[in-house]
Design a protein around this motif. Sequence first.
Motif, PDB file in Angstrom:
ATOM      1  N   SER A 234       0.841  -1.204   0.000  1.00 26.40           N
ATOM      2  CA  SER A 234       0.000   0.000   0.000  1.00 26.40           C
ATOM      3  C   SER A 234       0.878   1.257   0.000  1.00 26.40           C
ATOM      4  CB  SER A 234      -0.970   0.004   1.181  1.00 26.40           C
ATOM      5  OG  SER A 234      -0.281   0.271   2.393  1.00 26.40           O
TER       6      SER A 234
ATOM      7  N   THR B 105      -1.603   7.677  -4.543  1.00 33.02           N
ATOM      8  CA  THR B 105      -2.574   8.561  -3.897  1.00 33.02           C
ATOM      9  C   THR B 105      -2.983   7.972  -2.553  1.00 33.02           C
ATOM     10  OG1 THR B 105      -4.463   7.396  -4.861  1.00 33.02           O
ATOM     11  CG2 THR B 105      -3.560   9.249  -6.133  1.00 33.02           C
TER      12      THR B 105
ATOM     13  N   SER C  11      -6.000   7.704  -1.577  1.00 33.76           N
ATOM     14  CA  SER C  11      -7.178   6.844  -1.733  1.00 33.76           C
ATOM     15  C   SER C  11      -6.765   5.459  -2.244  1.00 33.76           C
ATOM     16  CB  SER C  11      -8.228   7.497  -2.634  1.00 33.76           C
ATOM     17  OG  SER C  11      -7.735   7.624  -3.940  1.00 33.76           O
TER      18      SER C  11
ATOM     19  N   ALA D 222      -5.486   3.715   0.733  1.00 32.52           N
ATOM     20  CA  ALA D 222      -6.582   3.271   1.605  1.00 32.52           C
ATOM     21  C   ALA D 222      -7.245   2.023   1.028  1.00 32.52           C
ATOM     22  CB  ALA D 222      -7.602   4.392   1.779  1.00 32.52           C
ATOM     23  N   GLU D 223      -7.395   1.958  -0.308  1.00 32.93           N
ATOM     24  CA  GLU D 223      -8.037   0.783  -0.931  1.00 32.93           C
ATOM     25  C   GLU D 223      -7.217  -0.476  -0.678  1.00 32.93           C
ATOM     26  OE1 GLU D 223     -10.699   0.179  -3.295  1.00 32.93           O
ATOM     27  OE2 GLU D 223     -11.070   2.086  -4.324  1.00 32.93           O
TER      28      GLU D 223
ATOM     29  N   TYR E  34      -5.343  10.157   9.418  1.00 35.42           N
ATOM     30  CA  TYR E  34      -4.017   9.798   8.917  1.00 35.42           C
ATOM     31  C   TYR E  34      -3.204   9.097  10.000  1.00 35.42           C
ATOM     32  CZ  TYR E  34       0.031   9.364   6.128  1.00 35.42           C
ATOM     33  OH  TYR E  34       1.064   8.787   5.433  1.00 35.42           O
TER      34      TYR E  34
ATOM     35  N   ARG F  30     -11.484   3.699   8.739  1.00 39.97           N
ATOM     36  CA  ARG F  30     -12.665   3.671   7.886  1.00 39.97           C
ATOM     37  C   ARG F  30     -13.818   4.460   8.507  1.00 39.97           C
ATOM     38  NH1 ARG F  30     -13.416  -1.364   4.326  1.00 39.97           N
ATOM     39  NH2 ARG F  30     -12.438  -2.366   6.089  1.00 39.97           N
TER      40      ARG F  30
ATOM     41  N   THR G  63     -13.143   8.234   8.175  1.00 44.88           N
ATOM     42  CA  THR G  63     -13.330   8.743   6.809  1.00 44.88           C
ATOM     43  C   THR G  63     -14.823   8.827   6.466  1.00 44.88           C
ATOM     44  OG1 THR G  63     -12.998   6.534   5.880  1.00 44.88           O
ATOM     45  CG2 THR G  63     -11.083   7.976   5.964  1.00 44.88           C
TER      46      THR G  63
ATOM     47  N   ARG H 136     -16.744  12.267   5.281  1.00 46.00           N
ATOM     48  CA  ARG H 136     -17.615  12.396   4.105  1.00 46.00           C
ATOM     49  C   ARG H 136     -18.978  12.946   4.506  1.00 46.00           C
ATOM     50  NH1 ARG H 136     -15.064   7.503   2.319  1.00 46.00           N
ATOM     51  NH2 ARG H 136     -13.487   8.048   0.772  1.00 46.00           N
TER      52      ARG H 136
ATOM     53  N   GLU I 126     -13.619  15.431   1.516  1.00 41.95           N
ATOM     54  CA  GLU I 126     -12.898  14.260   1.047  1.00 41.95           C
ATOM     55  C   GLU I 126     -11.802  13.915   2.058  1.00 41.95           C
ATOM     56  OE1 GLU I 126     -12.967  11.902  -1.415  1.00 41.95           O
ATOM     57  OE2 GLU I 126     -15.004  12.717  -1.495  1.00 41.95           O
ATOM     58  N   PRO I 127     -11.764  12.676   2.514  1.00 43.50           N
ATOM     59  CA  PRO I 127     -10.748  12.294   3.503  1.00 43.50           C
ATOM     60  C   PRO I 127      -9.322  12.659   3.086  1.00 43.50           C
ATOM     61  CG  PRO I 127     -12.360  10.554   3.267  1.00 43.50           C
ATOM     62  CD  PRO I 127     -12.707  11.584   2.246  1.00 43.50           C
ATOM     63  N   GLU I 128      -9.001  12.486   1.793  1.00 43.46           N
ATOM     64  CA  GLU I 128      -7.636  12.793   1.366  1.00 43.46           C
ATOM     65  C   GLU I 128      -7.285  14.265   1.634  1.00 43.46           C
ATOM     66  OE1 GLU I 128      -9.433  10.980  -1.965  1.00 43.46           O
ATOM     67  OE2 GLU I 128      -9.677  10.122   0.026  1.00 43.46           O
TER      68      GLU I 128
END
Lengths: 221, 221
Positions: free
Chosen positions: A36, A41, A43, A46-47, B23, B60, B63, B67, B72-74
């Motif tokens: 990861s 990015t 995101s 995170a994925e 983060y 999770r 985040t 939202r 946006e979490p990023e």
Amino acid sequence: VSAPASGAPSTEAVVDLLGALAYGELSAFAHLADDSGLAPTLSGRAEMSAMAATEFGHFRRITERLRELGTEPEDAMAPFVAALESYHALTEPSTWLESVVKAFVGDGMAADFYREVAEFVDPQTAQLVGEVSVAAGRAEFAVREVQAAIAQQPWLGGRLALWARRLVGEAISQTQHVLADRDSLTALLVHGVGDLSGVAGLLARLTDRHTERMVALGLDS
Amino acid sequence: VSAPASGAPSTEAVVDLLGALAYGELSAFAHLADDSGLAPTLSGRAEMSAMAATEFGHFRRITERLRELGTEPEDAMAPFVAALESYHALTEPSTWLESVVKAFVGDGMAADFYREVAEFVDPQTAQLVGEVSVAAGRAEFAVREVQAAIAQQPWLGGRLALWARRLVGEAISQTQHVLADRDSLTALLVHGVGDLSGVAGLLARLTDRHTERMVALGLDS
């Protein structure tokens, strides 16, 4: 190949199957978490971290089942550590896209294999193996990342196709090492498929599903 | 320090708080997963991997809340990446016991701090922060590992106590960097505690809880 396909597999074989699967999940967790860090990015990171966390949840469920069967998870996993670590050492991604393809293609192959083998064991174990051998949501993510990259840099397609072939080769190689070492697992598999045409059918199904994944990614298989 | 302690904090401050926390969880996930590789046993590795997976679950949830707040979490996390990565780079464990102490002492401090700050925000955010700032089961595990090691090699106690002091020092240093950069967070904190004696009280509580953890580990604080 003397026992009938309907013969109940030995507890040893079931413990081996769950032990291999448990260490597979624990090592997938660690490698996905590590990979990861390659994400371009937050995101994407995170994925892939989410996939790792999912694998850990699977690991926990399998170790619970092993304890129900009276086996310490560490003991059940120990015989499979070397093969799985070899697989990961020989397929360490050097780019984000390689890690995405590995997560989708490599784990997909493993899941297909375990789901096939699950048909040969007791219903409770089979259900568990079926449930932990699905990778929800991963396909869309992998397809999106790989297709977007190839759209921008078409030459990447050939490289990633080669990478996927390496994943398949190393997975087959390590599976062979494991089966050569673990008579009970080999017996489970051989009795389960029944005969040579059963083996051929199993390999054909695994190959078909692998090809479907490669097509989804837009790569030659 | 002009606004009343009862004044509602700005959305910007809440987003900052959740962004830093998000983060923090994502980086804790990655570092715990990585450190799990230092474990001398598969069960130790599984325990630390479980902590990592728990942190990802927290990530999770945070985040999702971001939202809900329309962020946006990023974007919310971006301002805190550098400070948290610096903290981890400056406190990379070189042994399994260092990683265990970091997981217990470092994350414990962070959790205490966030729980304190959570009292200054809206009830829904406060509840979430409270829930993701607990580390169930971690204490017993850390205490067991560290006490067993010190029982065998008493000289380790002094080294691990020094290590814990370094964790505290780097955590304070990075927190100061963040607060110097983020006016809204500083305002949230200052308005929340009310005045200088409030700041002193907060620091005293954080120090007390840190000392309790060190005592539990059998280390000088």
